[in-house]
Design an enzyme around this catalytic site. Structure first.
Site, short mmCIF file in Angstrom:
data_model
loop_
_atom_site.label_atom_id
_atom_site.label_comp_id
_atom_site.label_asym_id
_atom_site.label_seq_id
_atom_site.Cartn_x
_atom_site.Cartn_y
_atom_site.Cartn_z
N HIS A 111 0.82 -1.21 0.00
CA HIS A 111 0.00 0.00 0.00
C HIS A 111 0.86 1.26 0.00
O HIS A 111 0.33 2.35 -0.17
CB HIS A 111 -1.01 -0.01 1.16
CG HIS A 111 -0.43 0.20 2.53
ND1 HIS A 111 -0.20 -0.83 3.41
CD2 HIS A 111 -0.03 1.31 3.18
CE1 HIS A 111 0.28 -0.36 4.54
NE2 HIS A 111 0.40 0.95 4.43
N ASP A 142 0.50 -7.72 1.48
CA ASP A 142 0.85 -6.30 1.61
C ASP A 142 2.37 -6.11 1.66
O ASP A 142 2.92 -5.64 2.66
CB ASP A 142 0.18 -5.73 2.86
CG ASP A 142 0.17 -4.21 2.85
OD1 ASP A 142 0.57 -3.61 1.84
OD2 ASP A 142 -0.24 -3.63 3.87
N SER A 225 4.82 4.66 9.63
CA SER A 225 5.60 3.49 10.05
C SER A 225 5.29 2.25 9.21
O SER A 225 5.90 1.20 9.41
CB SER A 225 5.35 3.17 11.52
OG SER A 225 4.00 2.83 11.73
#
Length: 402
Positions: A111, A142, A225
């Site tokens: 993402h 991901d 993060s």
């Protein structure tokens, strides 16, 4: 059932969560120690035991060894693509391969890379900014990889972080080293609380991960993060920080089983096209405990049979397990699963069919609620690592399920 190559899902990349006045609002503020009940240091220690843990275990050499590999990533999506909007966002990544130097690789979240055309820059520990280029976006999980030229660095030492998926175990003390709240190099301690969580369901994105476990910990990570390495005391990355709860300290880490598989393939097939084979039969599975399986019609006799097979497989795995060495900084693809481990006593549930693509072969042969017992030549299959390993090695070939 034939396994075909995975197609890129029509999904929107998940933008990083915005901060509020530069900070995330989470929980209650620390109590003021000025009332005389305790000194400021005592109050802080009482409220933040992880700080004592950080000092007790002497993480300083580990931090010094890995921090030069962690980078801040700024991504500009130049135009809308699929369900993703144009825009600018920040995240974290870290170097996982330095060979060859002009094709060094950075691991981060999918993402962050997104699915469309982007321009991206990485800021290194020595405040050097280099362009980075996407070379892989995983079609399901991901994670993805940027490529850059390490020889262009002048002040930052060339450093890579080894991957150790087998190190992801419940109770392991870790540091999440990244750009939390877009602050360059923030370090958040945590303890791995569980390793058999189903993928989190995000409420701010059309993208959802599937067919993998996630690990959970209370590291209180926030926007910026995403893509941070989860570092153990050996200085190895055991998971990839991927998301977190909006109103709690819960954080979600992606295991590295498929990351290791893809990285090894990229390192050994630099000029090959297409990209690493990823198999699927267009079906989404969820992990369900035995109590839930009973409600789906799973009998006591079947449960005993599964646990017996798990004990046999655990004994066989214990007899053939290597000493845990790594090759070129990449750990073994198979990882023990703590609460859903390979010993029969640790097996708490099985994989269950949640949904499938209408019109696919799976829609003709599977039903929601079906429990997966075996895959490919009568091999017991109790977790996502086993399932995906078989699918990726049988792309375009029939595969037998039970």
């Amino acid at each position: 059932m034939d396994t075909g190559p995975l197609q890129k899902p029509l999904s929107r990349s998940r933008p990083l969560e915005p901060s509020v006045n530069g900070k995330r609002r989470r929980g209650k503020p620390l109590a003021d120690a000025s009332d005389g009940s305790a000194s400021a240091d005592e109050s802080t220690d009482a409220l933040l035991p992880d700080r004592r843990l950080l000092a007790d275990q002497d993480w300083a050499p580990v931090i010094h060894r890995v921090k030069c590999a962690v980078v801040s990533i700024r991504v500009t999506a130049t135009r809308p693509f699929e369900d993703g909007a144009a825009g600018v966002w920040h995240g974290t990544g870290f170097v996982v391969s330095l060979d060859p130097p002009h094709q060094a690789l950075i691991l981060t979240n999918r993402h962050i890379i997104s699915t469309g055309p982007i321009q991206a820059f990485a800021t290194f520990d020595g405040h050097e900014e280099l362009p980075v280029y996407p070379v892989y976006r995983d079609p399901v999980h991901d994670f993805g990889f940027f490529q850059f030229d390490i020889s262009q660095l002048r002040f930052t030492p060339a450093t890579q972080i080894p991957l150790s998926p087998q190190g992801l175990q419940m109770g392991v003390e870790v540091l999440v080293i990244g750009n939390d709240n877009c602050e360059k190099i923030q370090i958040l301690p945590a303890t791995i609380a569980r390793v058999d969580r189903n993928p989190p369901e995000y409420d701010d994105s059309n993208y959802q991960d599937e067919n993998t476990f996630y690990a959970g910990a209370g590291s209180n990570t926030s926007g910026g993060s995403s893509g941070s390495p989860v570092i153990n005391h050996d200085g190895a990355c055991i998971a990839l920080n991927a998301g977190g709860a909006n109103e709690a300290v819960s954080a979600y880490y992606l295991p590295l089983d498929r990351v290791v598989y893809v990285l090894s393939w990229l390192q050994s097939h630099r000029s090959d096209v297409p990209l690493p084979p990823r198999g699927t039969f267009l079906t989404k599975f969820l992990f369900q405990p035995f109590d839930m399986l009973r409600r789906l019609g799973f009998t006591e006799a079947q449960e005993k049979g599964v646990l017996g097979n798990a004990l046999e497989e655990g004994a066989a795995a214990a007899g053939t397990q290597s000493s845990g060495g790594r090759s070129n900084g990449v750990g073994s693809e198979r990882a023990p699963r703590g609460g859903n481990g390979k010993n029969g006593g640790g097996l708490k549930g099985l994989l269950v069919v949640e949904s499938f693509l209408p019109g696919s072969e799976a829609a003709e042969k599977l039903q929601p609620g079906d429990v997966l017992l075996e895959v490919a030549s009568d091999q017991p299959c109790f977790d996502f690592t086993c399932l995906e390993s078989h699918l990726d090695s049988n792309v375009g070939m029939p595969i037998k399920l039970k």
